[in-house]
Design an enzyme around this catalytic site. Structure first.
Site, PDB file in Angstrom:
ATOM      1  N   ASN A  11      -3.716  14.569 -12.796  1.00  0.00           N
ATOM      2  CA  ASN A  11      -2.374  14.204 -12.337  1.00  0.00           C
ATOM      3  C   ASN A  11      -2.421  12.752 -11.868  1.00  0.00           C
ATOM      4  OD1 ASN A  11       0.099  13.976 -11.092  1.00  0.00           O
ATOM      5  ND2 ASN A  11      -0.356  15.420  -9.419  1.00  0.00           N
ATOM      6  N   LYS A  13      -0.055  10.962 -10.884  1.00  0.00           N
ATOM      7  CA  LYS A  13       0.993  10.709  -9.872  1.00  0.00           C
ATOM      8  C   LYS A  13       1.732   9.407 -10.223  1.00  0.00           C
ATOM      9  CE  LYS A  13      -1.656  13.410  -6.659  1.00  0.00           C
ATOM     10  NZ  LYS A  13      -1.935  13.771  -5.291  1.00  0.00           N
ATOM     11  N   HIS A  96       4.609  20.983  -6.741  1.00  0.00           N
ATOM     12  CA  HIS A  96       3.512  20.206  -6.148  1.00  0.00           C
ATOM     13  C   HIS A  96       3.885  19.875  -4.704  1.00  0.00           C
ATOM     14  CE1 HIS A  96       0.821  16.899  -5.293  1.00  0.00           C
ATOM     15  NE2 HIS A  96       0.050  17.360  -6.265  1.00  0.00           N
ATOM     16  N   GLU A  98       3.707  17.312  -3.009  1.00  0.00           N
ATOM     17  CA  GLU A  98       4.463  16.062  -2.810  1.00  0.00           C
ATOM     18  C   GLU A  98       5.931  16.261  -3.165  1.00  0.00           C
ATOM     19  OE1 GLU A  98       1.725  13.680  -5.080  1.00  0.00           O
ATOM     20  OE2 GLU A  98       0.236  14.035  -3.516  1.00  0.00           O
ATOM     21  N   GLU A 168      -3.460  24.681  -4.077  1.00  0.00           N
ATOM     22  CA  GLU A 168      -3.719  23.347  -3.554  1.00  0.00           C
ATOM     23  C   GLU A 168      -3.369  23.311  -2.067  1.00  0.00           C
ATOM     24  OE1 GLU A 168      -3.738  20.103  -6.644  1.00  0.00           O
ATOM     25  OE2 GLU A 168      -1.647  20.378  -6.146  1.00  0.00           O
ATOM     26  N   GLY A 174      -5.345  14.481  -1.514  1.00  0.00           N
ATOM     27  CA  GLY A 174      -5.409  13.036  -1.291  1.00  0.00           C
ATOM     28  C   GLY A 174      -6.034  12.643   0.035  1.00  0.00           C
ATOM     29  N   SER A 214      -8.474  16.892  -3.491  1.00  0.00           N
ATOM     30  CA  SER A 214      -9.641  16.017  -3.277  1.00  0.00           C
ATOM     31  C   SER A 214     -10.864  16.411  -4.108  1.00  0.00           C
ATOM     32  CB  SER A 214      -9.994  15.958  -1.797  1.00  0.00           C
ATOM     33  OG  SER A 214      -8.971  15.319  -1.067  1.00  0.00           O
TER      34      SER A 214
HETATM   35  P1  PGA Z   1      -6.102  14.703  -5.134  1.00  0.00           P
HETATM   36  O1  PGA Z   1      -4.706  15.277  -5.673  1.00  0.00           O
HETATM   37  O2  PGA Z   1      -7.164  15.161  -6.107  1.00  0.00           O
HETATM   38  O3  PGA Z   1      -5.941  13.224  -5.130  1.00  0.00           O
HETATM   39  O4  PGA Z   1      -6.315  15.289  -3.792  1.00  0.00           O
HETATM   40  C1  PGA Z   1      -4.632  16.586  -6.162  1.00  0.00           C
HETATM   41  C2  PGA Z   1      -3.204  16.886  -6.524  1.00  0.00           C
HETATM   42  O5  PGA Z   1      -2.297  16.322  -5.918  1.00  0.00           O
HETATM   43  O6  PGA Z   1      -2.951  17.694  -7.420  1.00  0.00           O
END
Ligand code: PGA
Length: 261
Positions: A11, A13, A96, A98, A168, A174, A214
């Protein structure tokens, strides 16, 4: 798709513009060996999906949308529908954290998007996970239950086969603070239990469930070794072609079937 095949989703983003995504894909294509037991999926910016779909070897990579609107057409300024993505992406991320937390998407939005994806032949990747506060309050299982029930509310047993679940934990996204494997197993078993209550045991055993939060090249193997984990949703580390290639190779090694495509 059977659970023997691991799914690794990158992803991006809101990173990599059209040109950068194309260069990245070119680099990655030179590094990643197509494997029968791994499905590699890239989720670039919406703007780059069309051009990457022409550039990509579909044997090597599939594409995913990071987001889309649930209605198919109409006066929705600025939106892109699943109908418009139909035939270009195989997967679409839905719910997600976010989207839930920065853009305040509701359970209804998420439910409608799951439906829109299915209606348009796109496999929804329904992301669920508890926040740090819910975790501290011992509310993880309830949060997962509610998000699962909310997201799957209109999904029939037949349609469920199209849905992928991504566990998640919000506090792990992140942050560099990844969940320990035993917690991931507990959460994913709880997810399978909820699915079993909703759709029956065979559906729960068949369901593909990913971990995300992460994940790096050094932690990926620990998650991929868990029998309940069918793949990974990778954010930050997917922007590093070396790290992402390593994660894909680890998925290949963790699974069955050794041959190249
Ligand atoms: P990240 O993001 O690996 O940077 O923690 C995972 C995600 O948002 O799916």
């Amino acid at each position: 798709m059977s659970r023997d095949k691991k799914i690794i989703i990158g992803n991006f983003k809101m990173n990599l513009n059209v040109h950068e995504s194309s260069l990245y894909l070119h680099t990655l294509a030179g590094m990643v060996k197509p494997r029968r037991n791994v499905e590699v999926v890239l989720a670039p910016t919406t703007l780059a999906i069309q051009s990457l779909s022409l550039q990509v070897s579909h044997r090597q990579f599939k594409l995913a949308a990071q987001n889309f609107y649930w209605r198919d057409h109409g006066p929705y300024t600025g939106e892109v529908s699943a109908t418009m993505l139909r035939g270009i992406v195989k997967y679409g991320l839905v719910g997600h954290s976010e989207r839930r937390h920065v853009f305040h998407e509701s359970d209804k939005d998420i439910r409608d998007k799951v439906q829109a994806a299915i209606r348009n032949g796109i496999r929804p990747v329904l992301c669920i996970g508890e926040t740090a506060a819910e975790r501290a309050d011992g509310e993880t299982q309830h949060a997962l239950h509610d998000q699962l029930v909310g997201g799957l509310a209109n999904v029939t047993s037949d349609e469920l086969e199209q849905v992928i679940i991504a566990y998640e934990p919000v506090w792990a996204i992140g942050t560099g603070q990844n969940a320990v494997p035993s917690d991931v197993t507990a959460a994913i078993q709880a997810i399978r239990n909820h699915i079993s209550h909703l759709y029956g045991k065979p559906a729960a055993e068949f369901a593909q469930v990913l971990y995300g939060g992460s994940v790096t090249a050094s932690t990926a193997a620990d998650y991929l070794a868990l029998p309940d984990v069918d793949g990974l949703l990778v954010g930050g580390a997917s922007l590093d072609a070396h790290a992402f290639t390593q994660i894909i190779e680890l998925a290949h090694q963790s699974g069955s079937g050794e041959e190249e495509l």
